[in-house]
Motif scaffolding. Structure first.
Motif, PDB file in Angstrom:
ATOM      1  N   SER A  46       2.385   1.440  -3.433  1.00  0.00           N
ATOM      2  CA  SER A  46       1.346   2.414  -4.228  1.00  0.00           C
ATOM      3  C   SER A  46       0.980   4.244  -3.897  1.00  0.00           C
ATOM      4  O   SER A  46       0.399   4.058  -4.934  1.00  0.00           O
ATOM      5  CB  SER A  46       0.298   1.465  -4.096  1.00  0.00           C
ATOM      6  N   ALA A  75      -5.644   0.188   2.736  1.00  0.00           N
ATOM      7  CA  ALA A  75      -5.253   1.359   1.467  1.00  0.00           C
ATOM      8  C   ALA A  75      -6.412   2.438   2.336  1.00  0.00           C
ATOM      9  O   ALA A  75      -5.453   3.749   2.596  1.00  0.00           O
ATOM     10  CB  ALA A  75      -6.125   0.980   0.460  1.00  0.00           C
ATOM     11  N   VAL A  88       0.953  -0.973  -0.143  1.00  0.00           N
ATOM     12  CA  VAL A  88      -0.149  -0.512   0.257  1.00  0.00           C
ATOM     13  C   VAL A  88       0.943   0.620   0.034  1.00  0.00           C
ATOM     14  O   VAL A  88       0.700   2.212  -0.720  1.00  0.00           O
ATOM     15  CB  VAL A  88      -1.195   0.171   1.180  1.00  0.00           C
TER      16      VAL A  88
END
Length: 73
Positions: free
Chosen positions: A27, A53, A24
């Motif tokens: 990302s 997330a 996460v």
């Protein structure tokens, strides 16, 4: 020879908390190697990624609010 014994083959690596958090976090930065992305897609549970997330986004917004509040004060 393929192993079709219903789970006796190579087990999928279980996703750990740290692995989910790392996926996460990377990302959020938008930087990820294709091999790592494919490994995460194969090993991580989607529900865990979604929860991580949401928590990560909430923490990010909280930190931004604290910074703005400190600057405005």
């Amino acid at each position: 020879m393929s192993d079709e014994s219903g789970g006796a083959g190579p087990a999928k690596k279980k996703s750990g908390f740290v692995q989910v958090v790392k996926a996460v976090a990377w990302s959020f930065f938008g930087v990820r190697k294709r091999a790592d992305l494919e490994a995460d897609a194969a090993n991580l549970h989607p529900v865990h990624l979604i929860i991580a997330a949401i928590v990560g986004a909430a923490l990010f917004i909280g930190v931004l609010l604290l910074i703005v509040h400190a600057v405005v004060r």
